[in-house]
Design a protein around this motif. Structure first.
Motif, PDB file in Angstrom:
ATOM      1  N   LYS A 137       0.855  -1.195   0.000  1.00  0.00           N
ATOM      2  CA  LYS A 137       0.000   0.000   0.000  1.00  0.00           C
ATOM      3  C   LYS A 137       0.884   1.235   0.000  1.00  0.00           C
ATOM      4  CE  LYS A 137      -0.761  -0.186   4.976  1.00  0.00           C
ATOM      5  NZ  LYS A 137      -1.710  -0.402   6.047  1.00  0.00           N
ATOM      6  N   TYR A 138       0.404   2.301  -0.617  1.00  0.00           N
ATOM      7  CA  TYR A 138       1.182   3.535  -0.674  1.00  0.00           C
ATOM      8  C   TYR A 138       1.176   4.215   0.686  1.00  0.00           C
ATOM      9  CZ  TYR A 138       1.835   3.238  -5.692  1.00  0.00           C
ATOM     10  OH  TYR A 138       2.230   2.835  -6.943  1.00  0.00           O
ATOM     11  N   LYS A 139       2.291   4.906   0.968  1.00  0.00           N
ATOM     12  CA  LYS A 139       2.428   5.663   2.223  1.00  0.00           C
ATOM     13  C   LYS A 139       1.255   6.627   2.393  1.00  0.00           C
ATOM     14  CE  LYS A 139       7.127   6.225   3.706  1.00  0.00           C
ATOM     15  NZ  LYS A 139       8.089   6.161   2.605  1.00  0.00           N
ATOM     16  N   GLY A 140       0.758   6.731   3.581  1.00  0.00           N
ATOM     17  CA  GLY A 140      -0.314   7.685   3.842  1.00  0.00           C
ATOM     18  C   GLY A 140      -1.693   7.181   3.435  1.00  0.00           C
ATOM     19  N   THR A 141      -1.768   5.948   2.949  1.00  0.00           N
ATOM     20  CA  THR A 141      -3.090   5.392   2.603  1.00  0.00           C
ATOM     21  C   THR A 141      -3.285   4.125   3.435  1.00  0.00           C
ATOM     22  OG1 THR A 141      -2.255   3.919   0.872  1.00  0.00           O
ATOM     23  CG2 THR A 141      -2.830   6.143   0.194  1.00  0.00           C
ATOM     24  N   ASP A 142      -4.523   3.709   3.626  1.00  0.00           N
ATOM     25  CA  ASP A 142      -4.671   2.457   4.377  1.00  0.00           C
ATOM     26  C   ASP A 142      -5.255   1.316   3.549  1.00  0.00           C
ATOM     27  OD1 ASP A 142      -6.581   4.586   6.388  1.00  0.00           O
ATOM     28  OD2 ASP A 142      -7.299   3.593   4.578  1.00  0.00           O
ATOM     29  N   LYS A 143      -5.460   1.572   2.266  1.00  0.00           N
ATOM     30  CA  LYS A 143      -6.012   0.512   1.422  1.00  0.00           C
ATOM     31  C   LYS A 143      -4.867  -0.176   0.655  1.00  0.00           C
ATOM     32  CE  LYS A 143      -9.630  -0.209  -2.038  1.00  0.00           C
ATOM     33  NZ  LYS A 143      -8.868  -1.073  -2.898  1.00  0.00           N
ATOM     34  N   TYR A 144      -4.845  -1.489   0.740  1.00  0.00           N
ATOM     35  CA  TYR A 144      -3.840  -2.223  -0.021  1.00  0.00           C
ATOM     36  C   TYR A 144      -4.134  -2.141  -1.517  1.00  0.00           C
ATOM     37  CZ  TYR A 144      -1.380  -4.219   3.911  1.00  0.00           C
ATOM     38  OH  TYR A 144      -0.598  -4.364   5.033  1.00  0.00           O
ATOM     39  N   VAL A 145      -3.106  -1.824  -2.312  1.00  0.00           N
ATOM     40  CA  VAL A 145      -3.245  -1.842  -3.773  1.00  0.00           C
ATOM     41  C   VAL A 145      -3.097  -3.291  -4.253  1.00  0.00           C
ATOM     42  CG1 VAL A 145      -2.230  -1.050  -5.947  1.00  0.00           C
ATOM     43  CG2 VAL A 145      -2.324   0.493  -3.987  1.00  0.00           C
ATOM     44  N   LEU A 146      -2.152  -4.011  -3.639  1.00  0.00           N
ATOM     45  CA  LEU A 146      -1.914  -5.414  -4.000  1.00  0.00           C
ATOM     46  C   LEU A 146      -1.913  -6.254  -2.729  1.00  0.00           C
ATOM     47  CD1 LEU A 146       1.130  -4.685  -6.327  1.00  0.00           C
ATOM     48  CD2 LEU A 146      -1.192  -5.186  -7.106  1.00  0.00           C
ATOM     49  N   LYS A 147      -2.524  -7.408  -2.822  1.00  0.00           N
ATOM     50  CA  LYS A 147      -2.599  -8.288  -1.649  1.00  0.00           C
ATOM     51  C   LYS A 147      -2.188  -9.695  -2.079  1.00  0.00           C
ATOM     52  CE  LYS A 147      -4.160  -7.826   2.650  1.00  0.00           C
ATOM     53  NZ  LYS A 147      -5.412  -7.642   3.368  1.00  0.00           N
ATOM     54  N   ASP A 148      -1.132 -10.209  -1.456  1.00  0.00           N
ATOM     55  CA  ASP A 148      -0.681 -11.585  -1.726  1.00  0.00           C
ATOM     56  C   ASP A 148      -0.573 -11.914  -3.202  1.00  0.00           C
ATOM     57  OD1 ASP A 148      -0.345 -12.349   0.935  1.00  0.00           O
ATOM     58  OD2 ASP A 148      -2.501 -12.701   1.151  1.00  0.00           O
ATOM     59  N   LEU A 149       0.113 -11.040  -3.919  1.00  0.00           N
ATOM     60  CA  LEU A 149       0.276 -11.247  -5.364  1.00  0.00           C
ATOM     61  C   LEU A 149       1.411 -12.242  -5.626  1.00  0.00           C
ATOM     62  CD1 LEU A 149      -0.455 -10.209  -8.286  1.00  0.00           C
ATOM     63  CD2 LEU A 149       1.480  -8.641  -8.020  1.00  0.00           C
ATOM     64  N   ASN A 150       1.129 -13.209  -6.497  1.00  0.00           N
ATOM     65  CA  ASN A 150       2.157 -14.180  -6.899  1.00  0.00           C
ATOM     66  C   ASN A 150       2.338 -14.116  -8.410  1.00  0.00           C
ATOM     67  OD1 ASN A 150       2.917 -15.883  -4.452  1.00  0.00           O
ATOM     68  ND2 ASN A 150       0.678 -15.816  -4.346  1.00  0.00           N
ATOM     69  N   ILE A 151       3.576 -13.873  -8.836  1.00  0.00           N
ATOM     70  CA  ILE A 151       3.889 -13.861 -10.271  1.00  0.00           C
ATOM     71  C   ILE A 151       5.217 -14.592 -10.464  1.00  0.00           C
ATOM     72  CG2 ILE A 151       4.599 -12.398 -12.221  1.00  0.00           C
ATOM     73  CD1 ILE A 151       2.771 -10.228 -11.250  1.00  0.00           C
ATOM     74  N   SER A 152       5.264 -15.494 -11.436  1.00  0.00           N
ATOM     75  CA  SER A 152       6.534 -16.142 -11.787  1.00  0.00           C
ATOM     76  C   SER A 152       6.756 -15.996 -13.280  1.00  0.00           C
ATOM     77  CB  SER A 152       6.493 -17.632 -11.456  1.00  0.00           C
ATOM     78  OG  SER A 152       6.408 -17.803 -10.068  1.00  0.00           O
ATOM     79  N   VAL A 153       7.962 -15.613 -13.650  1.00  0.00           N
ATOM     80  CA  VAL A 153       8.285 -15.428 -15.064  1.00  0.00           C
ATOM     81  C   VAL A 153       9.605 -16.141 -15.356  1.00  0.00           C
ATOM     82  CG1 VAL A 153       8.751 -13.725 -16.870  1.00  0.00           C
ATOM     83  CG2 VAL A 153       7.112 -13.194 -15.082  1.00  0.00           C
TER      84      VAL A 153
END
Ligand SMILES: Nc1ncnc2c1ncn2[C@@H]1O[C@H](COP(=O)(O)OP(=O)(O)OP(=O)(O)O)[C@@H](O)[C@H]1O
Ligand SMILES: [Mg+2]
Length: 213
Positions: A11-27
């Motif tokens: 989450k961005y500083k100063g905000t309380d909402k997560y933008v990404l939660k438990d994201l999994n990416i493999s490349v």
């Protein structure tokens, strides 16, 4: 796997909402992956986390078997050997087109450097603009310079945020094809964000969809 995001939350500083939660990416190494998703879903944020411009709240990011971010460690962006094309291009305003492209390769001999810059200027069809400054260019021209600048140092991971959004269809087609060749030849791994189906069809091996939290 070449790149692994494991349970990354942010989450961005100063905000309380997560933008990404438990994201999994493999490349895998050499894969070209497109990222799609609604506006505001967090696509640019994912690239910024991989580049090291943001720090995950939890989870880990591994590039080329090296942990670059987890709860104990953080490798800064300049040490990650990543090429990045930003959504707003972010060219250096006080540098000419030539100097912008040459920025990341100041360590190689001038002759080789000029040769490489000229090759990239041809790729983006802008040889005759090399002495101009960013403010003297159209939006699409600035975008092309940003792509050339990111490719110049032969990064082993290339991140591009909507890299062709302001480029006309014909040139875009040519650039996508040539960039794909360059990436394949050197097994460069590439992740790019797009809203354009033809980018996905022409350039990517696979698509990842980011959904808003
Ligand atoms: N510096 C910031 N501070 C606070 N919130 C931010 C910041 N940057 C982005 N956000 C918020 O984080 C969320 C994800 O933004 P992001 O830029 O990653 O979206 P995106 O998927 O790239 O969208 P787009 O397709 O419009 O470019 C949005 O809700 C946005 O408002
Ligand atoms: Mg974005």
């Amino acid at each position: 796997m070449f790149l692994d995001l494991k349970n990354v939350s942010f989450k961005y500083k100063g905000t309380d909402k997560y933008v990404l939660k438990d994201l999994n990416i493999s490349v895998e190494k050499g894969e070209i992956v497109s990222i799609v998703g609604l506006s505001g879903s967090g696509k640019s944020t994912v690239l910024r986390l991989i580049a090291g411009l943001e720090v995950p709240a939890s989870g880990s990011i591994t590039i080329n078997n090296r942990v670059v971010a987890d709860k104990n460690s953080f490798v800064p962006p300049e040490k990650r050997k990543i090429g990045m094309v930003f959504q707003d291009y972010a060219l250096f305003p006080h540098f000419t087109v030539h100097s912008n492209i040459a920025f990341g390769i100041s360590n190689i001999p001038k002759k080789d450097r000029d040769e490489r810059v000229n090759r990239l200027l041809s790729l983006i069809n802008m040889n005759e603009y090399k002495d101009r400054y960013p403010y003297q260019l159209s939006g699409g021209q600035q975008q092309r310079v940003a792509v050339a600048r990111a490719l110049a140092p032969n990064p082993y991971l290339l991140l591009m945020d909507e890299p062709f959004s302001n480029i006309d269809f014909e040139l875009k087609q040519k650039m996508r094809m040539e960039i794909r060749c360059i990436l394949n030849a050197e097994a460069v791994t590439c992740i790019f964000v797009t809203h354009d189906k033809s980018d996905i069809e022409d350039m990517s091996d696979r698509t990842i969809t980011i959904t808003a939290e």
